[in-house]
Design a protein around this motif. Structure first.
Motif, PDB file in Angstrom:
ATOM      1  N   GLU A 276      -4.997  13.477   0.552  1.00  0.00           N
ATOM      2  CA  GLU A 276      -4.338  12.174   0.702  1.00  0.00           C
ATOM      3  C   GLU A 276      -4.825  11.235  -0.399  1.00  0.00           C
ATOM      4  O   GLU A 276      -5.993  11.288  -0.812  1.00  0.00           O
ATOM      5  CB  GLU A 276      -4.629  11.560   2.071  1.00  0.00           C
ATOM      6  CG  GLU A 276      -3.899  10.267   2.339  1.00  0.00           C
ATOM      7  CD  GLU A 276      -4.118   9.751   3.760  1.00  0.00           C
ATOM      8  OE1 GLU A 276      -3.341  10.155   4.654  1.00  0.00           O
ATOM      9  OE2 GLU A 276      -5.071   8.960   3.967  1.00  0.00           O
TER      10      GLU A 276
ATOM     11  N   THR B 299       0.854   5.424   0.271  1.00  0.00           N
ATOM     12  CA  THR B 299       0.050   6.576   0.673  1.00  0.00           C
ATOM     13  C   THR B 299       0.832   7.862   0.407  1.00  0.00           C
ATOM     14  O   THR B 299       2.005   7.966   0.760  1.00  0.00           O
ATOM     15  CB  THR B 299      -0.331   6.496   2.161  1.00  0.00           C
ATOM     16  OG1 THR B 299      -1.068   5.292   2.399  1.00  0.00           O
ATOM     17  CG2 THR B 299      -1.183   7.692   2.572  1.00  0.00           C
TER      18      THR B 299
ATOM     19  N   THR C  44      -4.278   6.977  -1.717  1.00  0.00           N
ATOM     20  CA  THR C  44      -3.715   5.662  -1.389  1.00  0.00           C
ATOM     21  C   THR C  44      -3.978   4.687  -2.527  1.00  0.00           C
ATOM     22  O   THR C  44      -5.073   4.686  -3.107  1.00  0.00           O
ATOM     23  CB  THR C  44      -4.332   5.102  -0.090  1.00  0.00           C
ATOM     24  OG1 THR C  44      -4.049   6.007   0.983  1.00  0.00           O
ATOM     25  CG2 THR C  44      -3.771   3.738   0.248  1.00  0.00           C
TER      26      THR C  44
ATOM     27  N   ARG D 197       0.854  -1.186   0.000  1.00  0.00           N
ATOM     28  CA  ARG D 197       0.000   0.000   0.000  1.00  0.00           C
ATOM     29  C   ARG D 197       0.896   1.245   0.000  1.00  0.00           C
ATOM     30  O   ARG D 197       1.823   1.344   0.819  1.00  0.00           O
ATOM     31  CB  ARG D 197      -0.896  -0.018   1.241  1.00  0.00           C
ATOM     32  CG  ARG D 197      -1.856   1.141   1.379  1.00  0.00           C
ATOM     33  CD  ARG D 197      -2.632   1.034   2.688  1.00  0.00           C
ATOM     34  NE  ARG D 197      -3.508  -0.127   2.718  1.00  0.00           N
ATOM     35  CZ  ARG D 197      -3.380  -1.155   3.566  1.00  0.00           C
ATOM     36  NH1 ARG D 197      -2.384  -1.162   4.455  1.00  0.00           N
ATOM     37  NH2 ARG D 197      -4.228  -2.158   3.542  1.00  0.00           N
TER      38      ARG D 197
ATOM     39  N   SER E 122       0.660  12.118   0.738  1.00  0.00           N
ATOM     40  CA  SER E 122       0.024  13.276   1.367  1.00  0.00           C
ATOM     41  C   SER E 122       0.037  14.454   0.411  1.00  0.00           C
ATOM     42  O   SER E 122       1.042  14.711  -0.267  1.00  0.00           O
ATOM     43  CB  SER E 122       0.759  13.669   2.653  1.00  0.00           C
ATOM     44  OG  SER E 122       0.650  12.633   3.618  1.00  0.00           O
TER      45      SER E 122
ATOM     46  N   GLU F 127      -3.468   0.401  -3.453  1.00  0.00           N
ATOM     47  CA  GLU F 127      -3.130  -0.928  -2.960  1.00  0.00           C
ATOM     48  C   GLU F 127      -2.799  -1.805  -4.162  1.00  0.00           C
ATOM     49  O   GLU F 127      -3.532  -1.809  -5.163  1.00  0.00           O
ATOM     50  CB  GLU F 127      -4.280  -1.519  -2.147  1.00  0.00           C
ATOM     51  CG  GLU F 127      -4.555  -0.715  -0.882  1.00  0.00           C
ATOM     52  CD  GLU F 127      -5.651  -1.310  -0.016  1.00  0.00           C
ATOM     53  OE1 GLU F 127      -6.329  -2.266  -0.469  1.00  0.00           O
ATOM     54  OE2 GLU F 127      -5.825  -0.820   1.119  1.00  0.00           O
TER      55      GLU F 127
END
Length: 434
Positions: free
Chosen positions: A292, A217, A294, A215, A219, A296
């Motif tokens: 944000e 992520t 994300t 994953r 910002s 996967e």
């Protein structure tokens, strides 16, 4: 008695309706990973009807945690292991022959969206020589085949010289830690094993892929869209990372080859490894600059690289973007490795169990098979990597695995049961009365 191999083949053929009925019973249980209890009850009752004493246990994550093959599966994180038993039964050999395990998983993936199916996902409908339903091929068909193979031997009075282990395990679709690894740690460690995944008999599987989930992520900085210049759009920054991962995927595809993958499917040429961005989440309002984002991902690869080597390549790809972007250099993306974490395995083709499996598969089908594998994560790796137990894949033919209208070819199911029974005779040996 003197074992008559022809009688074994004829029994399975003549009583194939019982094999199909058993598979139907298994398929009708909605055993999506995390809900394996009800289908295991079907197995328990079948074992008992064959005069076997099933060992039924729930995995203990704490006892498994220190094992080099352990990782915390997403299904354990979500459901735990309570009410999700493994089942095993041992047919004790009447001599000193080597032991063999027939092992298969009873969990299946979700059939959603069910609207895409033209057959009831849990209906086990038979049409034109095929049984349709989730798990018919992957891999309740193989489970039914090995149970019925043993039934044939038992009904014909065959006494194997070595032990035969019959076991059904949980959560293979999520990594198999609470399933086959738990069984091995419980002491079910045979001299060889066969896992009848749907790999198109007479083909014989000798390898599995490495698989990892990760994953990423990123910002950004939230702001009203009307004043977007005051923010930093995390989706835009993530797009750069997506491009870098896509470039890595293309580079790996160009340089990595593995013949058993293309033996199974020639269309896989140039695609024996894969990096898939499967989930993306970002933002919650069209008028807000998302702060944000994300993604996967799953990366899979054939034998030839370790988890550590592949992980380093992924992290280097992310770092290459970070170093060239002023915002990302100051607000570094995070990478979390979670869920599936498996090294690939390869069983040598000159192992005796491989030879027996291939010879018998080709004999009962009248066709020539190939050595295949390396494109999917499989339970066989636990046997091979951590216990030095040769394991092979020998199973039926099916299509639409993990998709709508999954089916298994019933003729191939009969052939699988026949080949498994003959391989048990060859590997374990028999006790003969003259």
């Amino acid at each position: 008695m003197t074992t008559d191999r022809t009688q074994v083949l004829e029994y399975i053929e003549a009583n194939s309706d019982q094999l199909f009925s058993l598979l139907s019973d298994l398929v009708q249980q909605e055993s999506v990973t995390g809900n394996e209890g009800p289908v295991q009850q079907v197995v328990i009752e079948k074992f008992e009807s064959l005069g076997l004493t099933p060992d039924v246990w729930e995995p203990d994550a704490e006892k498994l945690r220190g094992h080099p093959g352990y990782f915390e599966t997403t299904s354990f994180e979500k459901y735990g292991y309570e009410g999700r038993p493994n089942v095993a039964a041992v047919v004790e050999g009447a001599g000193d022959g080597p032991s063999l395990a027939f092992s298969g998983h009873v969990d299946v993936v979700s059939p959603n969206p069910t609207s895409a199916w033209s057959h009831e996902p849990w209906g086990a409908e038979i049409e034109d020589g095929r049984m349709y339903g989730r798990g018919t091929a992957d891999m309740k068909g193989g489970v039914a085949a090995f149970i019925f193979a043993y039934q044939a031997l038992s009904e014909l009075g065959v006494e194997l010289a070595g032990d035969l282990i019959l076991q059904t395990t949980i959560e293979e679709e999520d990594g198999g830690v609470g399933g086959l690894l738990s069984a091995l740690e419980r002491g079910y460690q045979p001299d060889a094993a066969i896992v009848p995944e749907p790999w198109m008999i007479p083909n014989v599987g000798i390898a599995s892929a490495g698989v990892m989930y990760f994953r990423v992520t990123v910002s950004g900085k939230s702001a009203h869209a009307a004043r977007g210049y005051q923010g930093v759009n995390a989706i835009g920054k993530m797009c750069k990372l997506y491009a870098a991962l896509d470039d890595l995927d293309k580079e790996r595809k160009a340089r990595i080859d593995y013949a058993p993958v293309t033996n199974r499917d020639p269309n896989a040429a140039g695609n024996v490894t894969n990096l898939n961005v499967g989930v993306i989440e970002a933002g919650d309002w069209p008028s807000t600059v998302p702060g944000e984002a994300t993604i996967e991902c799953r990366i899979g690869w054939p034998p030839g690289e370790t988890r550590e080597e592949v992980r380093a390549q992924v992290e280097a790809a992310v770092e290459s973007v970070t170093a060239d972007d002023e915002w990302l250099a100051e607000h570094k993306p995070t990478i979390e490795w979670y869920g599936w974490s498996a090294d690939p395995h390869e069983t040598a083709t000159d192992e005796e169990i491989v030879t027996f499996a291939k010879q018998n598969a080709e004999s009962v089908t009248g066709r020539t098979g190939a050595f295949i594998g390396g494109d999917a994560g499989l339970d066989e790796r636990f046997y091979n990597l951590y216990y030095d137990i040769p394991a092979v894949t020998l199973g039926p033919t099916g299509e639409n695995i993990h998709g709508a209208d999954e089916f298994v070819e019933l003729d191939s199911l009969v052939e699988t049961a026949q080949a498994l029974a003959l391989t048990a005779l060859d590997w374990c040996g028999t006790v003969t009365d003259n």
